[in-house]
Design a protein around this motif. Structure first.
Motif, PDB file in Angstrom:
ATOM      1  N   ARG A   1       0.826  -1.201   0.000  1.00 56.00           N
ATOM      2  CA  ARG A   1       0.000   0.000   0.000  1.00 56.00           C
ATOM      3  C   ARG A   1       0.858   1.248   0.000  1.00 56.00           C
ATOM      4  O   ARG A   1       0.525   2.242  -0.663  1.00 56.00           O
ATOM      5  CB  ARG A   1      -0.921  -0.019   1.219  1.00 56.00           C
ATOM      6  N   ASP A   2       2.014   1.203   0.730  1.00 53.44           N
ATOM      7  CA  ASP A   2       2.919   2.357   0.715  1.00 53.44           C
ATOM      8  C   ASP A   2       3.503   2.567  -0.671  1.00 53.44           C
ATOM      9  O   ASP A   2       3.609   3.715  -1.151  1.00 53.44           O
ATOM     10  CB  ASP A   2       4.055   2.144   1.734  1.00 53.44           C
ATOM     11  N   LEU A   3       3.877   1.491  -1.310  1.00 50.50           N
ATOM     12  CA  LEU A   3       4.424   1.589  -2.662  1.00 50.50           C
ATOM     13  C   LEU A   3       3.381   2.151  -3.645  1.00 50.50           C
ATOM     14  O   LEU A   3       3.700   2.974  -4.508  1.00 50.50           O
ATOM     15  CB  LEU A   3       4.926   0.220  -3.129  1.00 50.50           C
ATOM     16  N   ARG A   4       2.154   1.746  -3.511  1.00 46.00           N
ATOM     17  CA  ARG A   4       1.098   2.236  -4.414  1.00 46.00           C
ATOM     18  C   ARG A   4       0.863   3.717  -4.231  1.00 46.00           C
ATOM     19  O   ARG A   4       0.734   4.473  -5.205  1.00 46.00           O
ATOM     20  CB  ARG A   4      -0.189   1.460  -4.166  1.00 46.00           C
ATOM     21  N   SER A   5       0.885   4.132  -2.969  1.00 45.71           N
ATOM     22  CA  SER A   5       0.683   5.566  -2.731  1.00 45.71           C
ATOM     23  C   SER A   5       1.880   6.367  -3.215  1.00 45.71           C
ATOM     24  O   SER A   5       1.721   7.483  -3.753  1.00 45.71           O
ATOM     25  CB  SER A   5       0.428   5.812  -1.233  1.00 45.71           C
ATOM     26  N   LYS A   6       3.071   5.800  -3.054  1.00 40.86           N
ATOM     27  CA  LYS A   6       4.259   6.496  -3.530  1.00 40.86           C
ATOM     28  C   LYS A   6       4.249   6.623  -5.058  1.00 40.86           C
ATOM     29  O   LYS A   6       4.584   7.674  -5.627  1.00 40.86           O
ATOM     30  CB  LYS A   6       5.503   5.747  -3.062  1.00 40.86           C
ATOM     31  N   LEU A   7       3.858   5.570  -5.727  1.00 42.25           N
ATOM     32  CA  LEU A   7       3.785   5.621  -7.197  1.00 42.25           C
ATOM     33  C   LEU A   7       2.758   6.635  -7.680  1.00 42.25           C
ATOM     34  O   LEU A   7       2.938   7.318  -8.685  1.00 42.25           O
ATOM     35  CB  LEU A   7       3.472   4.231  -7.758  1.00 42.25           C
ATOM     36  N   ARG A   8       1.688   6.716  -6.993  1.00 48.94           N
ATOM     37  CA  ARG A   8       0.667   7.672  -7.387  1.00 48.94           C
ATOM     38  C   ARG A   8       1.159   9.109  -7.236  1.00 48.94           C
ATOM     39  O   ARG A   8       0.865   9.974  -8.057  1.00 48.94           O
ATOM     40  CB  ARG A   8      -0.607   7.467  -6.579  1.00 48.94           C
ATOM     41  N   LYS A   9       1.942   9.366  -6.155  1.00 46.72           N
ATOM     42  CA  LYS A   9       2.455  10.718  -5.955  1.00 46.72           C
ATOM     43  C   LYS A   9       3.565  11.034  -6.935  1.00 46.72           C
ATOM     44  O   LYS A   9       3.606  12.114  -7.516  1.00 46.72           O
ATOM     45  CB  LYS A   9       2.970  10.867  -4.523  1.00 46.72           C
ATOM     46  N   GLU A  10       4.479  10.118  -7.113  1.00 53.66           N
ATOM     47  CA  GLU A  10       5.608  10.352  -8.002  1.00 53.66           C
ATOM     48  C   GLU A  10       5.176  10.429  -9.472  1.00 53.66           C
ATOM     49  O   GLU A  10       5.858  11.023 -10.294  1.00 53.66           O
ATOM     50  CB  GLU A  10       6.657   9.243  -7.817  1.00 53.66           C
ATOM     51  N   GLN A  11       4.066   9.837  -9.791  1.00 54.23           N
ATOM     52  CA  GLN A  11       3.619   9.856 -11.188  1.00 54.23           C
ATOM     53  C   GLN A  11       3.244  11.257 -11.617  1.00 54.23           C
ATOM     54  O   GLN A  11       3.376  11.617 -12.787  1.00 54.23           O
ATOM     55  CB  GLN A  11       2.429   8.919 -11.357  1.00 54.23           C
ATOM     56  N   GLN A  12       2.810  12.092 -10.676  1.00 56.18           N
ATOM     57  CA  GLN A  12       2.403  13.444 -11.039  1.00 56.18           C
ATOM     58  C   GLN A  12       3.532  14.455 -10.843  1.00 56.18           C
ATOM     59  O   GLN A  12       3.751  15.301 -11.694  1.00 56.18           O
ATOM     60  CB  GLN A  12       1.189  13.855 -10.199  1.00 56.18           C
ATOM     61  N   LYS A  13       4.271  14.386  -9.704  1.00 58.97           N
ATOM     62  CA  LYS A  13       5.240  15.418  -9.393  1.00 58.97           C
ATOM     63  C   LYS A  13       6.683  14.927  -9.393  1.00 58.97           C
ATOM     64  O   LYS A  13       7.592  15.716  -9.336  1.00 58.97           O
ATOM     65  CB  LYS A  13       4.951  16.006  -8.004  1.00 58.97           C
ATOM     66  N   GLY A  14       6.905  13.641  -9.477  1.00 61.28           N
ATOM     67  CA  GLY A  14       8.246  13.110  -9.396  1.00 61.28           C
ATOM     68  C   GLY A  14       8.975  13.187 -10.726  1.00 61.28           C
ATOM     69  O   GLY A  14       8.459  13.725 -11.724  1.00 61.28           O
ATOM     70  N   PRO A  15      10.211  12.700 -10.763  1.00 63.44           N
ATOM     71  CA  PRO A  15      10.973  12.703 -12.012  1.00 63.44           C
ATOM     72  C   PRO A  15      10.368  11.739 -13.035  1.00 63.44           C
ATOM     73  O   PRO A  15       9.495  10.912 -12.715  1.00 63.44           O
ATOM     74  CB  PRO A  15      12.372  12.258 -11.574  1.00 63.44           C
TER      75      PRO A  15
END
Length: 412
Positions: A390-404
């Motif tokens: 679940r942490d990985l899914r939330s991280k991917l969702r955040k990084e998909q918009q603002k991450g590299p």
């Protein structure tokens, strides 16, 4: 003991032709010979043979009419021959004594022409005489007269000869004025399309009459909106009763009564035109007369019935179109149907070509129906996510918009 006349007698048709060429009715000829008009009718139809003194007198009279008339006055025109015929009596059937002469003016003789069915040879000669003056230097020959006409002139002569009387007859057959005119015009249009056949027929007037009657009595007219409602009846009360009585008869009975008592055909000709045996035509005629006499006792006498039919047809102002109009309408109809047939044939050919071009050229087997396969484990449904997932899914969702644009894995 009776004996045959000493002078040779011409054939029955020739006897009739000689009488009509001399502009004599059967009643006039019968008064000269001293017999009844029914006897003259039997002599002219061949059902009886002249014998005795009356036969000799009849043979001498025909012999005096034949050569003199043919050389000096060969077959006068139709209008001239019709002037000597008896005219129809008045309107009242009760005040007129019934005549015993069967040679009264028929429905086809009203107006200006003798009946087109008086004799097949006479009808063809008359058509020629209406368009060409006869040659007074030699006997008249029907073949010479008819061969001098082109198809248009012959058709126009036949139309002028038959159309007015046919419209009146068809009106008595149907009770509808517009349908009577339309049926006669359709019959003449058919005759013009098949003119070589009609021109060679022994009785072209009878050919057209039969087609017009068939067209008028067609049951398909009931489906046309314009013929679903009755037309206004005749103004006279007795005429209305007679027309209603005629329309109550079956079509075959009505046609037989009109041909025999109206037009004046003999029983063999009436049976042939109605496509029945002579016995059947007699039965139809008897039943039709009984039905008319039951509703209108004044018309129990066939002679009075004939005159009432003539008067009923003459009260209506029924006019036929010009022969040129009928010919042109027939030609337009023929062109229309020809073009429609050509268009339908072209459409059928195009559809066939398209089907041939788009149809498959090899065999394609059909898809077989599904079957159950044994031994395959069912698919396992995914279980619940762990805390790290679940942490990985939330991280991917955040990084998909603002991450590299590219994520690098980090060691732990």
């Amino acid at each position: 003991m009776t004996q045959s006349p000493a002078l040779p007698l011409p054939p029955p048709k020739e006897r009739r032709r000689l009488r009509e060429a001399a502009s004599l009715t059967r009643a006039q000829l019968a008064s000269r010979v001293g017999v009844t008009s029914e006897t003259v009718r039997g002599w002219e139809t061949g059902r009886a043979t002249p014998r005795g003194r009356k036969g000799e007198k009849y043979a001498r009279l025909l012999n005096s009419l034949g050569p003199e008339r043919e050389v000096t006055e060969p077959h006068t025109s139709v209008a001239t021959s019709d002037r000597g015929r008896a005219s129809a009596p008045g309107r009242s059937a009760r005040s007129r004594p019934p005549a015993r002469d069967r040679d009264r003016p028929r429905l086809a003789e009203r107006g200006r022409a003798p009946a087109p069915d008086r004799g097949r040879t006479t009808a063809r000669v008359t058509l020629a005489d209406r368009n060409r003056a006869p040659d007074r230097t030699k006997p008249h020959r029907p073949d010479d007269a008819t061969s001098a006409l082109d198809p248009e002139q012959a058709f126009d002569a036949l139309y002028a000869f038959c159309a007015p009387a046919l419209v009146r007859q068809t009106y008595l057959l149907t009770g509808r004025r517009e349908l009577a005119r339309e049926s006669v015009e359709r019959a003449f249009q058919t005759a013009w399309q098949r003119w070589p056949e009609v021109a060679r027929d022994r009785d072209p007037a009878g050919w057209v009459r039969a087609v017009s009657y068939e067209c008028a009595l067609s049951p398909w007219h009931r489906l046309r909106p314009r013929y679903r409602h009755p037309e206004p009846p005749p103004p006279d009360a007795f005429d209305r009763a007679l027309m209603d009585t005629l329309l109550r008869l079956p079509p075959s009975y009505r046609r037989t009564l009109l041909l025999y008592d109206g037009v004046g055909l003999g029983l063999p000709e009436t049976a042939a035109e109605t496509e029945a045996s002579t016995r059947g035509a007699v039965n139809r005629l008897a039943h039709a007369r009984e039905a008319v006499a039951e509703r209108l006792p004044e018309l129990a006498d066939p002679e009075v019935l004939h005159w009432r039919l003539v008067e009923l047809a003459s009260t209506e102002r029924l006019r036929a179109a010009k022969p040129l109009v009928v010919r042109q309408a027939g030609e337009r109809r023929a062109r229309l149907w020809t073009r429609a047939a050509i268009a339908f044939t072209a459409l059928l050919i195009g559809t066939t070509v398209l089907t041939v071009r788009t149809a498959p050229t090899r065999y394609e087997p059909p898809v077989p129906p599904g079957a159950t396969v044994q031994g395959v484990p069912p698919p396992v449904a995914p279980g619940p996510l762990s805390e790290s997932e679940r942490d990985l899914r939330s991280k991917l969702r955040k990084e998909q918009q603002k991450g590299p644009d590219r994520l690098m894995p980090q060691p732990r």
